[in-house]
Structure formats: C-alpha cells, structure tokens
Design an enzyme around this catalytic site. Structure first.
Site, PDB file in Angstrom:
ATOM      1  N   LYS A  38      29.484  39.107  27.380  1.00  0.00           N
ATOM      2  CA  LYS A  38      29.248  40.249  27.504  1.00  0.00           C
ATOM      3  C   LYS A  38      30.307  39.916  28.735  1.00  0.00           C
ATOM      4  O   LYS A  38      31.266  39.873  29.544  1.00  0.00           O
ATOM      5  CB  LYS A  38      27.638  40.497  28.972  1.00  0.00           C
ATOM      6  CG  LYS A  38      27.767  39.401  29.455  1.00  0.00           C
ATOM      7  CD  LYS A  38      26.267  39.648  30.396  1.00  0.00           C
ATOM      8  CE  LYS A  38      26.169  38.798  31.270  1.00  0.00           C
ATOM      9  NZ  LYS A  38      24.558  38.765  32.158  1.00  0.00           N
ATOM     10  N   ARG A 136      13.701  41.147  37.496  1.00  0.00           N
ATOM     11  CA  ARG A 136      14.723  42.013  37.335  1.00  0.00           C
ATOM     12  C   ARG A 136      14.648  43.505  35.916  1.00  0.00           C
ATOM     13  O   ARG A 136      14.281  44.261  36.464  1.00  0.00           O
ATOM     14  CB  ARG A 136      15.590  40.796  36.855  1.00  0.00           C
ATOM     15  CG  ARG A 136      17.423  41.884  37.144  1.00  0.00           C
ATOM     16  CD  ARG A 136      18.620  40.835  36.768  1.00  0.00           C
ATOM     17  NE  ARG A 136      18.226  40.857  35.788  1.00  0.00           N
ATOM     18  CZ  ARG A 136      19.382  38.966  35.056  1.00  0.00           C
ATOM     19  NH1 ARG A 136      20.784  38.682  35.926  1.00  0.00           N
ATOM     20  NH2 ARG A 136      19.494  38.664  33.716  1.00  0.00           N
ATOM     21  N   TYR A 264      49.882  43.685  55.347  1.00  0.00           N
ATOM     22  CA  TYR A 264      49.054  44.431  55.777  1.00  0.00           C
ATOM     23  C   TYR A 264      48.447  43.597  57.465  1.00  0.00           C
ATOM     24  O   TYR A 264      47.640  42.814  56.793  1.00  0.00           O
ATOM     25  CB  TYR A 264      48.053  45.202  55.061  1.00  0.00           C
ATOM     26  CG  TYR A 264      48.554  46.596  53.820  1.00  0.00           C
ATOM     27  CD1 TYR A 264      49.612  47.650  54.900  1.00  0.00           C
ATOM     28  CD2 TYR A 264      48.644  45.780  52.347  1.00  0.00           C
ATOM     29  CE1 TYR A 264      49.727  47.833  53.655  1.00  0.00           C
ATOM     30  CE2 TYR A 264      49.141  46.850  51.952  1.00  0.00           C
ATOM     31  CZ  TYR A 264      50.088  47.537  52.009  1.00  0.00           C
ATOM     32  OH  TYR A 264      50.668  48.251  50.922  1.00  0.00           O
ATOM     33  N   MET A 313      47.052  45.626  46.901  1.00  0.00           N
ATOM     34  CA  MET A 313      46.392  46.018  45.699  1.00  0.00           C
ATOM     35  C   MET A 313      47.237  45.038  44.898  1.00  0.00           C
ATOM     36  O   MET A 313      46.149  44.751  43.750  1.00  0.00           O
ATOM     37  CB  MET A 313      46.492  47.536  45.749  1.00  0.00           C
ATOM     38  CG  MET A 313      45.774  48.142  44.097  1.00  0.00           C
ATOM     39  SD  MET A 313      46.091  49.541  44.142  1.00  0.00           S
ATOM     40  CE  MET A 313      45.067  50.273  45.660  1.00  0.00           C
TER      41      MET A 313
END
Length: 369
Positions: A38, A136, A264, A313
């Site tokens: 997965k 779950r 930043y 990013m």
C-alpha cells in the site's frame, strides 16, 4: 550505487529480497506470506515492488484502497490482492479486477454481497476483519452469528480468511495487551470454524508480530515495514537492509556573514561566518518543515550537515561550514549509515511517515541484480 545528479530515490531490490528471505526464515515452512504494498509500496514503487515479491513467491499482496490494486492488475500482477479498506463506490471495479475485500462491517458486507449478486459471482473470495483491540476497523466476536446467517448457504461469496491487526506488537511493555488480542482472535477463530460453513485460513501478525509473537503466526503473516528494511527493533534493524535511499545534489554554495539570515521568516540567523549549501528538495518532495532548523541532518562526503532555517517547498539549506565539498556533489538525505528511521526520529516522527511521504515527483531509480 551510482552518484546522484538530481534528486532521486534509489530502490534496491536486492535489499527487498534479503528482507523477505530473512522474515520468511523466522516462520514455519508452511506459513503463508502476505507482502503489504500500500501507499506506493511504502513510498517506493508499488508496481516494481509487487513484481519482485510476486517473483519471490509471496502468497498474497495487500493494498489499502481499491485504486492501488487496480494499478497492480493493470501492470500484470496476478498474485491475489487483499484490499484492506474497501469502500462501496469501488465494489464493481474490485470485482472486475479480482481484488479481494476485507469486510469489516455490516454495511460493507451487505453492500459487497449485493454487488456480487449484481455481477453474478460465485464463490468470490472475501476476508472477514475482526477488531480485537486496535479499535479502527472490524467486526467483533458477537457478530459471528450474524456473519453465519448472512454467509452460510450463499453461493456468491466464499470466506477465504479471517484476520485481525495487532495494536502494539512492537512494544514489549504491552506484551499483556498483545496476548489479550491473540487470545481474543483465537476465540473468534474457534467460533467462526464452528458457525461458518467455510473453514477460512487465519492471519494476525504484522512485522513486529513476526518478530515478537511467532507462536501466533497461524496460516499466514503480513509484513509491510519489515520488507522495506525496518523491524521496529534495533537488533532486527541490523538484520534488515533499507530498500530506499534518498539522494540529491548541491545546487549552490553560499558564504554567509555574521548577522545574516537564511530562508523564509529569517528562521536562522548566523552568529559567526557560515557556509551553506542549497539542495533541490523540499516539503513538496516529502521533507516536511518539521525537519528544519537543526532538527535533522543530511550526509555529504560522510559528514553530517544539519538543515538550517525553514524547509522550503522545493529546497533546503544545510550547513557545510566544516565540510570540504562543492556544487554538484552528491548528498544523502537518508540511506546507508543514516537510515530513514534515524532521519525521522530526529524530528520526533517515524520512518513510515517519512517513507510514504516521498513525493511522486521524485525520480525513482531501480537497483537490481
């Protein structure tokens, strides 16, 4: 391994084979093996990994959602595929692609039964998921009579297996809880075999369960993170080989004067002359902001280079003041002597999150025999 000239995730199929054989070697010869692929095979490449596992002889593959299984079928994978979290909107497509659902509630069971009727199926394999403590997904022990009433005498569906999932098998401080789960699953198994016309096989153990609870291997085990090189245990990690290595290169080097800021929000301000390298990888590639500001480091020519300032990013900056390197040099984000597990731990997260978060825009390079 070749030198990186861009950001690349190397996927070592030799390591995958080693891990598979190691885990298989801890089992009884007759115990089946399910490989979990997965989330793009834990962030690597689900098609490549599934094909390799199929060649190695796994009994089952598992994905989380139907779309992941469809991709594998379209790529020619023929091994049985268990869908761990099927949703009603995908039932018809699952049947068309021979994907086997883990049925976990009355709504899901009745919905899939209706889809199987509509598609005129006979003995379509399904799996019954039981909740023994993870809370779950799953039926509970008191649902067995309902399941027998729904499934006995039905020609559309055949119960292939029953399963549950351990909540804390990696934590030896929770051995009593894990044992309670095993005992609960055993009671459900006995009841299912008494009440159900079919006699499904059973599977409970995940990677840590294989390591810590081999007595409960039943008919098959399921391994995800272990196949990719991590056993949730320092001793076991030494026996496994990480499949993925994330590499990049130095784009530019800067000499920074005292009092200047980097990145930043001026998150890092120098107090002495520093030299930094800018790397072409950022949070859009899976290196989240939590790794910035000295929390994690990369490796350049065998030396640690801490990430400075906020992760951008598409870029990160690292401190190379004491490292003899140049633009174009290779950088190891994780892999080799600095594993994904260690990189993740520096930022108080886990290898699962780091690996599965590697963006699909990062080039994959396959290393095989």
């Amino acid at each position: 391994m070749s030198k990186a000239t861009e950001t690349v995730l190397e996927i070592d199929l030799r390591a995958l084979e080693h891990n598979y054989l190691y885990l298989k070697g801890r089992l009884r010869p007759e115990t089946g093996f399910l490989g979990v692929v997965k989330a793009f095979a834990y962030g690597s490449d689900s098609i490549i990994i599934a094909k390799k596992l199929e060649a190695l002889g796994v009994d089952y593959l598992a994905v989380a959602y139907a779309k992941e299984g469809v991709v594998l079928r379209d790529a020619g994978i023929r091994t049985p595929i268990l869908v761990l979290h099927p949703l009603p909107v995908n039932f018809d497509e699952m049947i068309e692609c021979c994907l086997e659902p883990s049925l976990y509630s009355q709504k899901i069971l009745e919905g899939f039964l209706e889809a199987a009727k509509r598609k005129v199926q006979k003995d379509y394999p399904v799996h019954l998921k039981f909740n023994t403590g993870l809370n779950r997904l799953g039926f509970v022990g008191s649902d067995v009579d309902y399941l027998a009433a729904q499934l006995n005498g039905r020609e559309e569906l055949k119960v292939a297996s029953i399963l549950s999932h351990l909540a804390a098998s990696e934590d030896l401080n929770e051995k009593a809880f894990t044992q309670n789960q095993i005992e609960a699953f055993e009671k459900i198994s006995v009841k299912i075999h008494k009440k159900l016309d079919a006699r499904p096989f059973r599977h409970l153990l995940n990677t840590s369960g294989i390591i810590n609870n081999p007595e409960a291997q039943y008919d098959m085990v399921r391994s995800g993170i272990g196949l990719y090189g991590f056993g949730n245990d320092v001793k076991i990690d030494k026996q496994l080989r990480p499949v993925a290595t994330l590499k990049t290169v130095i784009s530019q080097i800067h000499s920074i004067a005292p009092g200047e800021s980097i990145g930043y929000n001026r998150a890092f301000v120098t107090h002495s002359p520093r030299v930094t390298a800018t790397l072409p990888i950022g949070h859009a590639d899976g290196i989240g902001r939590q790794y910035g500001n000295g929390k994690a480091h990369v490796t350049i020519r065998g030396n640690k280079a801490p990430i400075v300032g906020n992760v951008c990013m598409d870029m990160i900056m690292v401190d190379i003041t004491d490292i003899d390197c140049q633009e174009g040099d290779e950088v190891i984000i994780f892999g080799g002597n600095h594993t994904a597990n260690e990189f993740a731990r520096d930022a108080a997260t886990i290898s699962y999150e780091l690996l599965t978060g590697i963006s699909q825009r990062v080039k994959r390079k396959i290393l095989s025999e």
